[in-house]
Design a protein around this motif. Structure first.
Motif, PDB file in Angstrom:
ATOM      1  N   ASN A  70      10.733  -7.289 -17.972  1.00 24.93           N
ATOM      2  CA  ASN A  70      11.353  -8.247 -17.529  1.00 24.93           C
ATOM      3  C   ASN A  70      12.158  -8.404 -16.248  1.00 24.93           C
ATOM      4  O   ASN A  70      12.844  -9.741 -16.781  1.00 24.93           O
ATOM      5  N   VAL A  71      11.905  -7.783 -16.112  1.00 24.67           N
ATOM      6  CA  VAL A  71      12.998  -7.804 -14.800  1.00 24.67           C
ATOM      7  C   VAL A  71      12.403  -8.178 -13.460  1.00 24.67           C
ATOM      8  O   VAL A  71      11.203  -7.036 -13.353  1.00 24.67           O
ATOM      9  N   GLU A  72      13.083  -9.439 -13.212  1.00 23.15           N
ATOM     10  CA  GLU A  72      12.165  -9.944 -11.422  1.00 23.15           C
ATOM     11  C   GLU A  72      13.521  -9.559 -10.713  1.00 23.15           C
ATOM     12  O   GLU A  72      14.164  -9.216 -10.699  1.00 23.15           O
ATOM     13  N   ILE A  73      12.573  -9.101  -9.377  1.00 27.94           N
ATOM     14  CA  ILE A  73      12.973  -8.199  -8.608  1.00 27.94           C
ATOM     15  C   ILE A  73      12.751  -8.890  -6.937  1.00 27.94           C
ATOM     16  O   ILE A  73      11.906  -8.788  -6.462  1.00 27.94           O
ATOM     17  N   ASP A  74      13.872 -10.050  -5.587  1.00 25.68           N
ATOM     18  CA  ASP A  74      13.386 -10.403  -5.438  1.00 25.68           C
ATOM     19  C   ASP A  74      13.462  -9.766  -4.764  1.00 25.68           C
ATOM     20  O   ASP A  74      13.466  -8.179  -3.962  1.00 25.68           O
ATOM     21  N   ALA A  75      12.614  -9.957  -2.944  1.00 30.37           N
ATOM     22  CA  ALA A  75      11.617  -8.715  -2.063  1.00 30.37           C
ATOM     23  C   ALA A  75      13.156  -7.782  -1.358  1.00 30.37           C
ATOM     24  O   ALA A  75      12.410  -7.193  -0.948  1.00 30.37           O
ATOM     25  N   ALA A  76      13.657  -8.950  -1.159  1.00 30.62           N
ATOM     26  CA  ALA A  76      14.813  -8.247  -0.505  1.00 30.62           C
ATOM     27  C   ALA A  76      15.187  -6.764  -0.807  1.00 30.62           C
ATOM     28  O   ALA A  76      15.548  -6.307  -0.670  1.00 30.62           O
ATOM     29  N   SER A  77      15.767  -7.448  -2.098  1.00 30.70           N
ATOM     30  CA  SER A  77      16.375  -6.458  -3.221  1.00 30.70           C
ATOM     31  C   SER A  77      15.611  -5.187  -3.078  1.00 30.70           C
ATOM     32  O   SER A  77      16.001  -4.052  -2.930  1.00 30.70           O
ATOM     33  N   TRP A  78      13.936  -5.490  -3.489  1.00 39.00           N
ATOM     34  CA  TRP A  78      12.823  -4.670  -4.237  1.00 39.00           C
ATOM     35  C   TRP A  78      12.442  -3.781  -2.744  1.00 39.00           C
ATOM     36  O   TRP A  78      12.595  -2.434  -2.698  1.00 39.00           O
ATOM     37  N   GLN A  79      12.592  -4.279  -1.407  1.00 33.91           N
ATOM     38  CA  GLN A  79      12.848  -2.757  -0.052  1.00 33.91           C
ATOM     39  C   GLN A  79      14.322  -2.733   0.150  1.00 33.91           C
ATOM     40  O   GLN A  79      14.051  -1.924   0.344  1.00 33.91           O
ATOM     41  N   ALA A  80      15.138  -3.373  -0.544  1.00 37.98           N
ATOM     42  CA  ALA A  80      16.578  -1.804   0.142  1.00 37.98           C
ATOM     43  C   ALA A  80      16.061  -1.257  -1.194  1.00 37.98           C
ATOM     44  O   ALA A  80      17.102  -0.151  -0.511  1.00 37.98           O
ATOM     45  N   LEU A  81      16.234  -0.848  -2.410  1.00 32.87           N
ATOM     46  CA  LEU A  81      15.898  -0.198  -3.330  1.00 32.87           C
ATOM     47  C   LEU A  81      14.942   1.033  -2.485  1.00 32.87           C
ATOM     48  O   LEU A  81      15.289   2.297  -2.832  1.00 32.87           O
ATOM     49  N   VAL A  82      13.497   0.224  -2.614  1.00 38.93           N
ATOM     50  CA  VAL A  82      12.358   1.502  -1.508  1.00 38.93           C
ATOM     51  C   VAL A  82      13.310   2.011  -0.774  1.00 38.93           C
ATOM     52  O   VAL A  82      13.532   3.756  -0.755  1.00 38.93           O
ATOM     53  N   ARG A  83      13.381   1.662  -0.172  1.00 36.69           N
ATOM     54  CA  ARG A  83      14.354   2.624   1.274  1.00 36.69           C
ATOM     55  C   ARG A  83      16.021   3.803   0.896  1.00 36.69           C
ATOM     56  O   ARG A  83      16.066   5.226   1.087  1.00 36.69           O
ATOM     57  N   HIS A  84      16.642   2.899   0.045  1.00 39.88           N
ATOM     58  CA  HIS A  84      17.642   3.706  -0.685  1.00 39.88           C
ATOM     59  C   HIS A  84      17.516   4.870  -1.500  1.00 39.88           C
ATOM     60  O   HIS A  84      18.140   5.957  -0.968  1.00 39.88           O
ATOM     61  N   ARG A  85      16.380   4.384  -2.056  1.00 39.64           N
ATOM     62  CA  ARG A  85      16.312   5.597  -2.950  1.00 39.64           C
ATOM     63  C   ARG A  85      14.622   6.879  -2.556  1.00 39.64           C
ATOM     64  O   ARG A  85      14.256   7.852  -3.444  1.00 39.64           O
ATOM     65  N   SER A  86      14.395   6.314  -1.372  1.00 42.43           N
ATOM     66  CA  SER A  86      13.318   7.081  -0.553  1.00 42.43           C
ATOM     67  C   SER A  86      12.372   7.246  -1.424  1.00 42.43           C
ATOM     68  O   SER A  86      11.777   8.012  -1.750  1.00 42.43           O
ATOM     69  N   LEU A  87      12.213   6.185  -2.598  1.00 46.41           N
ATOM     70  CA  LEU A  87      10.656   5.466  -3.164  1.00 46.41           C
ATOM     71  C   LEU A  87       9.392   5.116  -2.561  1.00 46.41           C
ATOM     72  O   LEU A  87       8.827   5.331  -3.419  1.00 46.41           O
ATOM     73  N   PHE A  88       9.273   5.689  -1.011  1.00 44.92           N
ATOM     74  CA  PHE A  88       7.890   4.713  -1.015  1.00 44.92           C
ATOM     75  C   PHE A  88       7.012   5.861  -1.389  1.00 44.92           C
ATOM     76  O   PHE A  88       5.795   5.630  -1.183  1.00 44.92           O
ATOM     77  N   ASP A  89       7.399   6.962  -0.059  1.00 48.45           N
ATOM     78  CA  ASP A  89       5.873   8.018  -0.779  1.00 48.45           C
ATOM     79  C   ASP A  89       5.593   8.758  -2.281  1.00 48.45           C
ATOM     80  O   ASP A  89       4.589   8.104  -2.426  1.00 48.45           O
ATOM     81  N   LEU A  90       6.681   7.894  -3.168  1.00 45.61           N
ATOM     82  CA  LEU A  90       6.250   8.129  -4.799  1.00 45.61           C
ATOM     83  C   LEU A  90       5.136   7.316  -4.865  1.00 45.61           C
ATOM     84  O   LEU A  90       3.750   6.835  -5.208  1.00 45.61           O
ATOM     85  N   LEU A  91       5.452   5.607  -3.688  1.00 49.61           N
ATOM     86  CA  LEU A  91       4.443   4.310  -4.403  1.00 49.61           C
ATOM     87  C   LEU A  91       3.836   4.579  -3.414  1.00 49.61           C
ATOM     88  O   LEU A  91       2.228   4.219  -4.547  1.00 49.61           O
ATOM     89  N   LYS A  92       3.584   4.996  -2.529  1.00 53.01           N
ATOM     90  CA  LYS A  92       2.094   5.279  -2.093  1.00 53.01           C
ATOM     91  C   LYS A  92       0.931   6.629  -2.825  1.00 53.01           C
ATOM     92  O   LYS A  92      -0.305   6.252  -2.766  1.00 53.01           O
ATOM     93  N   ASN A  93       1.642   7.331  -2.908  1.00 49.40           N
ATOM     94  CA  ASN A  93       0.872   8.541  -3.678  1.00 49.40           C
ATOM     95  C   ASN A  93       0.206   7.954  -5.195  1.00 49.40           C
ATOM     96  O   ASN A  93      -1.242   7.666  -5.289  1.00 49.40           O
ATOM     97  N   VAL A  94       0.788   7.245  -5.692  1.00 44.42           N
ATOM     98  CA  VAL A  94       0.520   6.724  -7.087  1.00 44.42           C
ATOM     99  C   VAL A  94      -0.635   4.962  -6.133  1.00 44.42           C
ATOM    100  O   VAL A  94      -2.363   5.120  -7.598  1.00 44.42           O
ATOM    101  N   TYR A  95      -0.013   4.082  -5.483  1.00 42.30           N
ATOM    102  CA  TYR A  95      -1.632   3.300  -5.167  1.00 42.30           C
ATOM    103  C   TYR A  95      -2.894   4.098  -5.409  1.00 42.30           C
ATOM    104  O   TYR A  95      -3.764   3.331  -4.793  1.00 42.30           O
ATOM    105  N   VAL A  96      -3.121   5.137  -4.047  1.00 43.53           N
ATOM    106  CA  VAL A  96      -3.557   5.954  -3.492  1.00 43.53           C
ATOM    107  C   VAL A  96      -4.065   7.178  -5.294  1.00 43.53           C
ATOM    108  O   VAL A  96      -5.614   6.362  -5.923  1.00 43.53           O
ATOM    109  N   VAL A  97      -3.550   7.256  -5.502  1.00 39.02           N
ATOM    110  CA  VAL A  97      -4.191   8.312  -6.565  1.00 39.02           C
ATOM    111  C   VAL A  97      -4.823   7.017  -7.822  1.00 39.02           C
ATOM    112  O   VAL A  97      -6.175   8.130  -8.176  1.00 39.02           O
ATOM    113  N   ASP A  98      -4.040   6.650  -8.349  1.00 43.25           N
ATOM    114  CA  ASP A  98      -4.375   6.126  -9.465  1.00 43.25           C
ATOM    115  C   ASP A  98      -4.680   4.644  -9.574  1.00 43.25           C
ATOM    116  O   ASP A  98      -5.740   4.517 -10.260  1.00 43.25           O
ATOM    117  N   SER A  99      -4.954   4.543  -8.221  1.00 43.75           N
ATOM    118  CA  SER A  99      -5.605   3.318  -8.238  1.00 43.75           C
ATOM    119  C   SER A  99      -7.124   3.359  -7.809  1.00 43.75           C
ATOM    120  O   SER A  99      -7.797   2.719  -8.799  1.00 43.75           O
TER     121      SER A  99
END
Length: 383
Positions: free
Chosen positions: A135-164
């Motif tokens: 139920n939470v919508e996150i605007d693009a700027a806040s989402w990208q800031a969160l991904v950078r701040h929490r170092s989430l990009f590697d997690l998202l990459k792995n999920v995108y590749v393996v689970d897809s």
């Protein structure tokens, strides 16, 4: 299944960080212990997330995907309230794992299109699109800031590749998997990415494109660790075997098995990826007629699986040793029977034509675990 398919593993080996999978009652009891020592306020959020993720997995293994979906929904609601009270940067990362888990449940249910949408967060990040998680919508700027701040990009990459790719495999769409991987190459940049190389190798092998698959082993991504270097050598053997070069592969596997059996640390690994590797290598040795080496590898794997207390892997190694007609076959069969009697993994039991004890499956420990989680995630001030 084409006989050549068996020369490659059915699952990724390079992926690290999966949870160990003990017997379900022991697993639930361990999570209850963690909930009993829950720290207050923000310090306890990661523990609540961990226990929620694991409880959802337990419900999948209990054969209750609807209950697992309920756990994910409750976790998304809880994380959404955290975001409302503390902001995206403080709590937004706790929305990500339950959202991914919902996607995995959609894949199990056969809703592949919806599942793929759940795994596409890395594409949303790089394209600058806003993201909606529950139920939470996150605007693009806040989402990208969160991904950078929490170092989430590697997690998202792995999920995108393996689970897809796993989702395309489940849909029996190998060309779709290959297209997804080619898109991932353009999205994920030039840094070494072993999981991308591995998933493309496995996809090409399923398409019988063995030379193209072997070419991927030239990538520098396989040099990032000793384990990845070992895996590259092993995949090279598997691809040669799939191409029919069996005498050469016998010699290579004999040498590889001797090397692996002398390596330190494999008997007590830190990560279940080692179990998947040992099962694959033992299977290669067995198919190549190296029965003694296969048995040695499978015994090493069984000890490692017992060290991690991973039920599916323990069963896989026990099955392999029993099929090899080991001298202690009766003892191995007794160990397998005891594990099957205690584990409560519904899909594993049903695959063997076994019924599940309803009383054990309804053990009060599972209700207690859910009650603990409900109290930890209930809507109260400060949560």
């Amino acid at each position: 299944m084409d006989a050549r398919d068996a020369w490659l593993p059915p699952d990724t080996i390079a992926e690290q960080g999966r949870v160990r999978r003990p017997p379900l009652r022991a697993w639930a009891s361990d999570l209850i212990g963690k909930m009993n020592t829950l720290e207050p306020d923000e310090a306890g959020w990661p523990r609540i997330e961990e226990c929620s993720n694991n409880t959802g997995l337990i419900e999948v293994y209990r054969g209750r995907p609807d209950a697992a979906a309920g756990v994910c929904a409750r976790q998304l609601d809880w994380a959404g309230r955290l975001v409302g009270r503390h902001g995206i940067m403080a709590a937004g990362e706790h929305l990500i794992q339950p959202w991914i888990n919902v996607g995995r449940l959609r894949r199990i249910a056969g809703d592949h299109e919806t599942a793929l949408a759940h795994f596409a967060l890395v594409a949303d990040t790089l394209s600058g699109r806003p993201v909606r998680l529950g139920n939470v919508e996150i605007d693009a700027a806040s989402w990208q800031a969160l991904v950078r701040h929490r170092s989430l990009f590697d997690l998202l990459k792995n999920v995108y590749v393996v689970d897809s790719v796993k989702t395309y495999f489940a849909a029996r769409d190998l060309e779709g998997a290959l297209d997804c991987l080619r898109r991932a190459r353009s999205l994920c940049g030039e840094e070494p990415f072993p999981l991308l190389e591995e998933m493309e190798l496995l996809t090409l092998a399923k398409l019988k494109k063995f030379e193209e698959a072997a070419a991927l082993l030239q990538s520098n991504a396989w040099n990032i660790s000793g384990f990845h270097k070992l895996l590259r050598v092993t995949y090279r053997v598997g691809l040669h075997a799939a191409s029919g070069e069996l005498p050469r592969c016998q010699r290579l596997t004999e040498d590889l098995a001797a090397r692996v059996l002398c390596m330190r640390g494999l008997a007590e690994p830190d990560d279940p990826c080692v179990l998947r590797y040992l099962h694959y290598l033992g299977g290669l040795a067995s198919r190549l007629g190296l029965d003694e080496r296969a048995a040695q590898i499978f015994r090493l794997g069984l000890g490692a699986a017992e060290h991690l207390d991973d039920v599916p892997c323990r069963l896989a190694f026990l099955d392999a040793l029993i099929d090899a007609d080991a001298l202690d076959r009766n003892a191995l069969e007794d160990a397998r029977a005891a594990l099957l009697d205690d584990c409560l993994y519904v899909s594993l039991l049903k695959a063997r034509g076994m019924t599940v004890d309803p009383a054990a499956l309804s053990d009060p420990v599972f209700d207690e675990l859910h009650a603990k989680l409900e109290r930890a995630t209930e809507d109260r001030e400060g949560v």
